[in-house]
Design an enzyme around this catalytic site. Structure first.
Site, PDB file in Angstrom:
ATOM      1  CG  ASP A  28      -1.793  -1.278   1.221  1.00 55.41           C
ATOM      2  OD1 ASP A  28      -2.299  -1.642   0.152  1.00 55.41           O
ATOM      3  OD2 ASP A  28      -1.894  -1.910   2.276  1.00 55.41           O
ATOM      4  CG  HIS A  58      -1.939  -2.155  -6.951  1.00 55.43           C
ATOM      5  ND1 HIS A  58      -1.238  -2.874  -7.884  1.00 55.43           N
ATOM      6  CD2 HIS A  58      -1.273  -2.306  -5.796  1.00 55.43           C
ATOM      7  CE1 HIS A  58      -0.193  -3.439  -7.303  1.00 55.43           C
ATOM      8  NE2 HIS A  58      -0.196  -3.116  -6.038  1.00 55.43           N
ATOM      9  NE  ARG A 267      -7.420  -6.389   7.080  1.00 49.26           N
ATOM     10  CZ  ARG A 267      -6.535  -7.391   7.070  1.00 49.26           C
ATOM     11  NH1 ARG A 267      -6.409  -8.167   8.124  1.00 49.26           N
ATOM     12  NH2 ARG A 267      -5.780  -7.613   6.016  1.00 49.26           N
TER      13      ARG A 267
HETATM   14  P1  IMP Z   1      -2.050 -12.754   3.011  1.00 48.68           P
HETATM   15  O1  IMP Z   1      -1.009 -12.426   2.010  1.00 48.68           O
HETATM   16  O2  IMP Z   1      -3.454 -12.488   2.537  1.00 48.68           O
HETATM   17  O3  IMP Z   1      -1.875 -14.121   3.599  1.00 48.68           O
HETATM   18  O4  IMP Z   1      -1.835 -11.758   4.254  1.00 48.68           O
HETATM   19  C1  IMP Z   1      -0.667 -11.801   5.044  1.00 48.68           C
HETATM   20  C2  IMP Z   1      -0.325 -10.418   5.592  1.00 48.68           C
HETATM   21  O5  IMP Z   1       0.090  -9.587   4.520  1.00 48.68           O
HETATM   22  C3  IMP Z   1      -1.512  -9.697   6.245  1.00 48.68           C
HETATM   23  O6  IMP Z   1      -1.015  -8.880   7.290  1.00 48.68           O
HETATM   24  C4  IMP Z   1      -2.063  -8.843   5.109  1.00 48.68           C
HETATM   25  O7  IMP Z   1      -2.767  -7.724   5.586  1.00 48.68           O
HETATM   26  C5  IMP Z   1      -0.769  -8.451   4.413  1.00 48.68           C
HETATM   27  N1  IMP Z   1      -0.942  -8.179   2.968  1.00 48.68           N
HETATM   28  C6  IMP Z   1      -1.065  -9.068   1.969  1.00 48.68           C
HETATM   29  N2  IMP Z   1      -1.181  -8.461   0.790  1.00 48.68           N
HETATM   30  C7  IMP Z   1      -1.107  -7.145   1.046  1.00 48.68           C
HETATM   31  C8  IMP Z   1      -1.152  -5.984   0.217  1.00 48.68           C
HETATM   32  O8  IMP Z   1      -1.235  -6.036  -1.020  1.00 48.68           O
HETATM   33  N3  IMP Z   1      -1.047  -4.783   0.857  1.00 48.68           N
HETATM   34  C9  IMP Z   1      -0.912  -4.704   2.190  1.00 48.68           C
HETATM   35  N4  IMP Z   1      -0.871  -5.746   3.001  1.00 48.68           N
HETATM   36  C10 IMP Z   1      -0.979  -6.951   2.437  1.00 48.68           C
HETATM   37 MG    MG Z   2      -2.891  -2.192  -1.620  1.00 50.41          MG
END
Ligand code: IMP
Ligand code: MG
Length: 348
Positions: A28, A58, A267
Site C-alpha cells: 500500500d 491497487h 480494514r
Molecule cells: P495474506 O497475504 O493475505 O496471507 O496476508 C498476510 C499479511 O500480509 C496480512 O497482514 C495482510 O494484511 C498483508 N498483505 C497481503 N497483501 C497485502 C497488500 O497487497 N497490501 C498490504 N498488506 C498486504
Molecule cells: Mg494495496
C-alpha cells in the site's frame, strides 16, 4: 521455443529498457498509481505483474474514474500495452475475468500457462482460523493456494477451460520484447517487509516480494533488469497484524490525516512515521537504484497536484532531500495527488 542470440557487443552498452517497481514498506505504498503513470509515460509494450495473488489491491484514479485492481497489472490504462500475469502468481479466475471485462482490456490481457489457481477451498482456509486471526491474512486464498503449490497439488491455469483464450508463455513474450529493445514494465505487489523470506515472519505474505522474487515470478533474470524503483509512501502504514515501529494511535493517525482503509479488506490501516531503517533495508534487498515517494500531498497539503520540483515549498523539498541523503539513492518520482498524472518526474 526461445530464439537464443549470442551477444558479442560490449555488455555495458547492451541496454534493455526493463523497469521493476516494488514496494519498500508493508504494501500500500501507492505502487499502483506510480505504475500507471510509468505505463502511460514510458510506453512499455508489455506491463507484467509478479507478486503473490489477489491479496494485493491497487487503487488507480484516472479523471473521475476509480479502479480497484487485484489481479490485472496496474498499467492497463495504457491501451497500447499488453498486460500479463507471470507464472509465479496465483490467480482467482472469477476476479481476473471480471477485471478484464470491467476495465475493457479484452484482447490484450494474458496470463501464463503455469499460473496457479485459487479455488473456493483456499479462500475458506484463508478466512478462518490461524491465518485470519494471527496473521491477519486478506482471506483471498492466496496463501493456502501457494502452500498447495509447494505440495505440487495445485491446479494450473492451463487446466482451466474458461482461461484458455488468455493463456500464453509470459517469460518468452517478455524476453522476446526485450530482445527487440522494447520497454517492459514489471510490477511487484505487497511490500518488502511482507516478504516470506525477508519480512517480519510469520506476519508476512506467502511469497518473496523483493525485486528478485518479482523477476522470478515473471521469468526474467537479474542481468536483464535496468532499473529497480522502490516505492515508499511519505509515512508508514500496515494492514493486518505484526510489528510496526513507532505505531501511532488511531487518534494520532487521524489527526495527521494519515487514516487509510485497505483496498481488498476495507480494514483501517495502522500508521507510523517514515522509517529509515526499513527503507534502507528495502533498498539493499532489491538493489534499488531509484526511489519513488508517494502521497507527499498528504504530508504537505500545499504541494497537492504540483508537477515540478521547483514548485515544492521548503518543507516538502527538505523532506525529499533528507530521504536522498540518508538513503543514498535518488528520488526520481514523487506522487502529489491521487490522479495518475499527479507526479513530479525528475528522472534523468
Ligand atoms: P495474506 O497475504 O493475505 O496471507 O496476508 C498476510 C499479511 O500480509 C496480512 O497482514 C495482510 O494484511 C498483508 N498483505 C497481503 N497483501 C497485502 C497488500 O497487497 N497490501 C498490504 N498488506 C498486504
Ligand atoms: Mg494495496
Amino acid at each position: 521455443t526461445y530464439d537464443v542470440k549470442i551477444n558479442t557487443s560490449n555488455l555495458n552498452q547492451f541496454c534493455m529498457p526493463s523497469t521493476v517497481v516494488i514496494g519498500g514498506f508493508f504494501g500500500d505504498e501507492g505502487k499502483g498509481k506510480i505504475i500507471s503513470y510509468l505505463a502511460l509515460h514510458d510506453k512499455p509494450t508489455i506491463v507484467v505483474r509478479g507478486g503473490a495473488g489477489p491479496n494485493a489491491g491497487h487503487t488507480i484514479k484516472d479523471g473521475d474514474k476509480t479502479y480497484k485492481v487485484r489481479m490485472l497489472p496496474s498499467g492497463f490504462l495504457n491501451k497500447d500495452a499488453k498486460v500479463m500475469i507471470g507464472p509465479g502468481v496465483v490467480v482467482n479466475p472469477d476476479v481476473l475475468l471480471k477485471e478484464i471485462n470491467d476495465f475493457g482490456v479484452e484482447g490484450r490481457a494474458f496470463l501464463d500457462n503455469n499460473c496457479g489457481i485459487i479455488e473456493q477451498s483456499h479462500r475458506e482456509q484463508d478466512s478462518a482460523g490461524r491465518l485470519k486471526e494471527k496473521i491477519g491474512s486478506t482471506g483471498s486464498g492466496t496463501g493456502p493456494a501457494n502452500a498447495e503449490r509447494a505440495m505440487r497439488t495445485l491446479k494450473m491455469a492451463k487446466e482451466i477451460d474458461v482461461l484458455k483464450s488468455y493463456l500464453i508463455d509470459v517469460p518468452l513474450e517478455i524476453n522476446s520484447a526485450l530482445d527487440r529493445k522494447e520497454n517492459v514494465l514489471i510490477e511487484g505487489t505487497q511490500g518488502t517487509h511482507l516478504s516470506l523470506w525477508h519480512g517480519t515472519y510469520p506476519f508476512v505474505t506467502s511469497k518473496d516480494v523483493t525485486a528478485s522474487g518479482i523477476c522470478a515470478d515473471v521469468g526474467i533474470g537479474p542481468k536483464a533488469v535496468d532499473d529497480v524503483i522502490v516505492v515508499f509512501k511519505s509515512y508508514l502504514t500496515r494492514v493486518g497484524t505484526g510489528p510496526m515501529p513507532g505505531e501511532l494511535s488511531a487518534e494520532e493517525t487521524s489527526q495527521k490525516g494519515w487514516e487509510e482503509f485497505g483496498t481488498v479488506t476495507g480494514r483501517l490501516r495502522r500508521a507510523a512515521e517514515f522509517d529509515f531503517d526499513l527503507a534502507k533495508r528495502a533498498i539493499m534487498l532489491s538493489s534499488a537504484n531509484q526511489i519513488s515517494i508517494t502521497k507527499l500531498d498528504v504530508r504537505f497539503p500545499k504541494c497537492a497536484g504540483v508537477k515540478s520540483i521547483d514548485e515544492l515549498d521548503d518543507d516538502a523539498k527538505s523532506f525529499i532531500k533528507n530521504i536522498e541523503e540518508k538513503l543514498g539513492v535518488p528520488v526520481t518520482l514523487i506522487g502529489t495527488g491521487p490522479l495518475v498524472d499527479d507526479v513530479i518526474d525528475i528522472r534523468v
